[in-house]
Design an enzyme around this catalytic site. Structure first.
Site: not given
Ligand code: GLA
Length: 724
Positions: A469, A539
Site C-alpha cells: 500500500d 477503496d
Molecule cells: C488503504 C487501502 C485499504 C486498506 C487500508 C489499511 O486505504 O486502500 O484497502 O488496506 O489502507 O489502512
C-alpha cells in the site's frame, strides 16, 4: 532486387520483418498485425515521423521526408514537421521531448540522426546535437503479434562538462494531420477513480499528469485519441500508456498547423536531473497502439498485451485466486483468534488466498502509530504469525499480508531513530496526511531498510502475497543531504528504488506475488504492472459505483488484475444493493471478498458458495478472454459486459439494471465475438432469460440478442454460454 517476404497473420498481410529500412531514402517502417509506424531522416538530419495508422507492408510506399519552407518568419518549417524527438533548440516552439541547460548556460539543443541498429524486433536510433556530444538513443520495440510499439530514450552526456536535463520525455507521437480529433482519458480522486472523459482536442495543450510522487488517482497515464467518429466497436483509435509510477506527464497538443502531438515521459514540473560527463538517464517506456475496432478493440489489444507482455510471468502467470481480505471486517483490530475465525469462514465459501490487512505490526492500533516498524505485534500475535499462517494453509488457502513500506508515523521506532529519512526541507514543516510521512526511498539506506524488512518477513514466514500500500502522496520533496544540485533526482530515484526492491524480492522469493494499492487505485500504470500481479482498483467497493469505476479501468487495463471485493452494505452513498448484485459486479475482475463474514447468515453463505463456484467456472473467460462492453453504465439504465474465452468455447455475460421505469423491458443484449455458425448452450446462472430456448446460434445471439427479465431496483444476471 530483394524480394519482400510476406506472411499472413490472421487476415492481415504482414512483412516477415517487423522492422524494414530503406538505405536509399533513410526511412523505416515498423509493422505489427494492427498498425504501422514510419519515420525518416529529413534533409536537415532531423528524424521525422511519417506515418502512424493501419498496417502497411511495402516500404517503397514511404517517401523520404519532404523538404518544407517556412510559412512566415513567425511560422518556421520546423513547426510543420513531425520530429520524432525534438530537442528544445532552433526554431521549435511546441512541447519538446528534451530540454537541457549546459554548465555555461547554453540551452540550445538540435538533434540530428547519426546511426541506427536493428536487432530482431528492436531498433535503436542514435541522435546527437549538431555541435556537441549530447547524445540521445531512441529505442523502439515492435510487438508484431500484439499491435503495440514501445518507445523510450536514453540521454547521455558525452561532453566534458556537467549538464542538467529539465525535460526528458519518452516519446512524441503524431496523429495524421487534421482537425476534429477527440481525446479520451481517465480522471478521478480517492474512492472515485477512473472516470471516463471524452472531449474535443482544440488548439493548445491538455496536460494529464501527476505531481504527487505516485501515479495518482487523479489521472491514469493512458490516453486514446479518435478522429471524432469512433465508437465502442468501430472507428480508428490511437492510444498509449506510460510505464512510470512517479511524476509523469502526457501532453496532448494541437498546434495552429493542424498538428496533433502527444508527448509523454517524466513530468518536467520540478524536474532537474544533472548528468555528469559520461552519465546517462533512460526515460520511462511509452507503449502505443492503434485499433480500427473502436475503444473496445483498443482495450482488448491493451489487455492482451498487459497480460502476456507486461505482468510478471506473462502468459504463464496463474489465474488470480479468489481472495479474502480482512480490512473492512476488522480494520486495525486484528489478532490471531479473530483472523482464524475469518479464515475458517472464508475457506468455507471457497476463497483461495487469505490476506490479513493493516494492524498486525508495531504499535499499530489505529492510523496514528506503527508505520515503519515491520515487526509482528506481540500482543496480537504472541507466537508470531506462524500459527495463523499454518492454520490458513491447513484450510487450503495461501496467506497474504498487508504492508505499507514507504511510510512512517511520527510515533514509530523508525522515525525516532531516523527522522532524517523522510522527505523534508530542513527547518520546515513535514506535512502529515493520515498521520504519516513519506520515507525518502531515493536514499540507498532507506531502500536497503525496506528491502531487508520485507525480505525478512518473506523468509521467516510462508507468505505468498504482499498487499503493498501507499496511503498518501509525496509533499515537501526535499533531500537536504543530496545538496541543491542533486536533490531533485529523487523524483526518479524514488521510483527506481521502489522497482528495484520489488524486483529483488520477486527474484529471491519466486512464488511471492504483489498487489499494488495506493489508497485504492493510486498506483496503476505499466511500470508497476511489470512487478505486481494484481491492483486494488478502488477503496470504493460499493457495487453500483464500481460498475463505472471498473468500466473506465477496463478502457486501459486488463480485468485479470482488477481486484474487486464483495463487501457489506450499506456502503458508500448509504446504498444497499443485493448480495447477488455485489457478487456479479465483483466477478468481472479478480474476485475478492472483503465483508465481515461474522455477520453473514446461512443464506449469505449459501449464495456466496454458489457464486464463488460459478466464478471459478467462468474465471478463464473473465481473466484471459476478450472483453466486450455492451451497455455502459454511463449512458444506460442497463450495464452489460461480455467476456469470451480465448478458445471461444466459453463466454459469460454480466448484466445489471439499476432503476427500471414505466415497466419497460430491458433492451435486447446483442452479443459480440461469437462464432456466427456455431450453436451455444445458454444458461442463466443468475437471473432469468425471457426466451424459452436454451440453445441459440452465434448469428442470432449477435444479431437479435438475448432478452433478460431484469425488474426491480438493482437487478443482476449472469449468463453462461458454452459452444456446442
Ligand atoms: C488503504 C487501502 C485499504 C486498506 C487500508 C489499511 O486505504 O486502500 O484497502 O488496506 O489502507 O489502512
Amino acid at each position: 532486387m530483394k524480394l519482400l517476404t510476406l506472411i499472413f497473420l490472421g487476415a492481415v498481410m504482414m512483412p516477415a520483418q517487423s522492422i524494414q529500412y530503406s538505405e536509399a531514402r533513410k526511412v523505416w517502417l515498423l509493422t505489427t498485425r494492427q498498425n504501422s509506424y514510419a519515420m525518416g531522416v529529413g534533409h536537415d538530419g532531423a528524424l521525422r515521423n511519417l506515418y502512424w495508422g493501419a498496417p502497411l507492408w511495402r516500404i517503397e510506399d514511404i517517401a523520404a521526408p519532404a523538404e518544407r519552407r517556412d510559412i512566415s518568419s513567425f511560422d518556421p518549417r520546423q513547426m510543420l514537421e513531425n520530429e520524432e524527438y525534438p530537442g528544445w533548440g532552433g526554431t521549435r516552439y511546441y512541447e519538446p521531448a528534451l530540454k537541457i541547460t549546459r554548465a555555461d548556460g547554453d540551452r540550445d539543443l538540435v538533434l540530428q540522426y547519426v546511426s541506427h541498429r536493428v536487432h530482431g524486433d528492436e531498433l535503436d536510433i542514435a541522435l546527437k546535437d549538431i555541435r556537441d556530444p549530447v547524445e540521445v538513443t531512441l529505442h523502439y520495440r515492435v510487438y508484431p503479434d500484439y499491435g503495440i510499439i514501445r518507445r523510450s530514450a536514453t540521454i547521455r552526456n558525452g561532453t566534458n562538462a556537467a549538464l542538467t536535463l529539465e525535460s526528458a520525455q519518452a516519446a512524441a507521437w503524431y496523429l495524421p494531420p487534421g482537425d476534429g480529433y477527440q481525446l479520451t482519458y481517465l480522471s478521478g480522486r480517492w474512492a472515485a477513480e477512473a472516470q471516463i472523459n471524452h472531449e474535443p482536442i482544440h488548439e493548445g495543450q491538455k496536460v494529464l499528469e501527476s505531481r504527487k510522487g505516485h501515479t495518482s488517482h487523479n489521472f491514469n497515464p493512458w490516453f486514446a485519441i479518435d478522429a471524432g467518429d469512433a465508437g465502442e466497436e468501430s472507428g480508428r483509435v490511437w492510444f498509449g500508456a506510460l510505464a512510470w509510477s512517479g511524476n509523469w506527464r502526457i501532453t496532448v497538443e494541437q498546434t495552429p498547423y493542424r498538428q496533433v502531438r502527444v508527448t509523454g515521459g517524466f513530468n518536467s514540473f520540478d524536474f532537474s536531473y544533472p548528468l555528469q560527463p559520461g552519465e546517462s538517464l533512460e526515460t520511462p517506456a511509452f507503449f502505443a497502439g492503434y485499433s480500427q475496432a473502436g475503444f473496445g478493440g483498443a482495450s482488448r489489444t491493451m489487455h492482451r498485451f498487459e497480460r502476456e507482455q507486461i505482468l510478471p510471468g506473462g502468459a504463464q502467470s496463474r489465474l488470480r485466486p479468489v481472495l479474502y481480505n480482512s480490512w473492512e471486517a476488522t480494520t486495525f483490530n486484528v489478532d490471531e483468534a479473530g483472523q482464524r475465525q475469518l479464515a475458517d469462514k472464508a475457506a468455507r465459501i471457497g476463497a483461495e488466498l487469505f490476506v490479513m490487512d493493516d494492524g498486525w505490526f508495531g504499535a499499530r492500533n489505529d492510523d496514528h502509530a506503527g508505520l515503519g516498524d515491520w515487526v509482528v505485534n506481540p500482543h496480537k500475535f504472541p507466537n508470531g504469525l506462524k500459527p495463523l499462517i499454518d492454520h490458513v494453509h491447513s484450510l487450503g488457502m495461501d496467506f497474504g499480508l498487508w504492508v505499507e513500506p514507504e511510510m512512517v508515523n511520527a510515533d514509530s521506532d523508525l522515525y525516532r531513530a531516523h527522522p532524517d529519512w523522510v522527505l523534508h526541507f530542513d527547518g520546515r514543516p513535514r506535512s502529515e496526511l493520515r498521520n504519516q510521512m513519506v520515507l525518502n526511498l531515493a536514499r540507498d539506506d532507506v531502500k536497503e531498510y525496506i528491502f531487508g524488512a520485507l525480505d525478512k518477513l518473506a523468509t521467516e514466514n510462508n507468505i505468498r502475497y504482499f498487499k503493498w500500500d501507499m496511503n498518501r502522496a509525496v509533499s515537501e520533496p526535499g533531500w537536504p543531504e543530496a545538496g541543491p544540485a542533486n536533490e531533485r533526482k529523487l523524483w526518479v530515484g524514488y521510483v527506481r528504488n521502489l522497482y528495484e526492491i520489488m524486483d529483488r524480492l520477486r527474484a529471491r522469493h519466486p512464488r511471492l506475488e504483489i498487489e499494488s494499492c495506493s489508497g485504492g487505485g493510486g498506483r496503476i500504470d505499466e511500470g508497476i504492472l511489470q512487478r505486481v500481479d494484481e491492483v486494488w482498483t478502488s477503496d470504493n467497493t460499493e457495487a453500483f459505483d464500481r460498475l463505472r469505476i471498473q468500466e473506465a479501468f477496463s478502457m486501459a487495463h486488463a480485468p485479470k488484475i482488477m481486484s474487486a471485493w464483495v463487501t457489506d452494505v450499506p456502503n458508500m452513498n448509504g446504498r444497499s444493493v443485493p448480495l447477488v448484485y455485489r457478487f456479479l459486479a465483483a466477478m468481472q475482475g479478480a474476485l475478492g471478498i472483503g465483508a465481515n463474514l461474522n455477520h453473514w447468515t446461512d443464506q449469505d453463505f449459501a449464495l456466496a458458495t454458489r457464486m464463488v463456484s460459478l466464478y471459478k467456472r467462468i474465471r478463464p473467460a473473465v481473466q484471459t478472454g476478450d472483453l466486450y462492453r455492451l451497455f455502459s453504465p454511463r449512458t444506460n439504465d442497463l450495464t452489460a459486459n461480455e467476456y469470451v474465452a480465448p478458445d471461444g468455447k466459453l463466454a459469460v455475460v454480466f448484466a445489471f439494471r439499476h432503476s427500471q421505469q414505466y415497466n419497460t423491458a430491458a433492451p435486447a443484449i446483442r452479443l459480440r465475438g461469437l462464432d456466427e455458425k456455431a450453436t451455444y448452450r445458454v444458461e442463466a446462472s443468475e437471473g432469468k432469460l425471457v426466451e424459452p430456448q436454451t440453445q441459440f446460434s452465434g448469428a442470432y445471439l449477435m444479431s437479435a440478442g438475448l432478452n433478460l427479465d431484469l425488474r426491480g431496483d438493482y437487478a443482476a444476471a449472469a449468463i453462461v454460454l458454452e459452444r456446442l
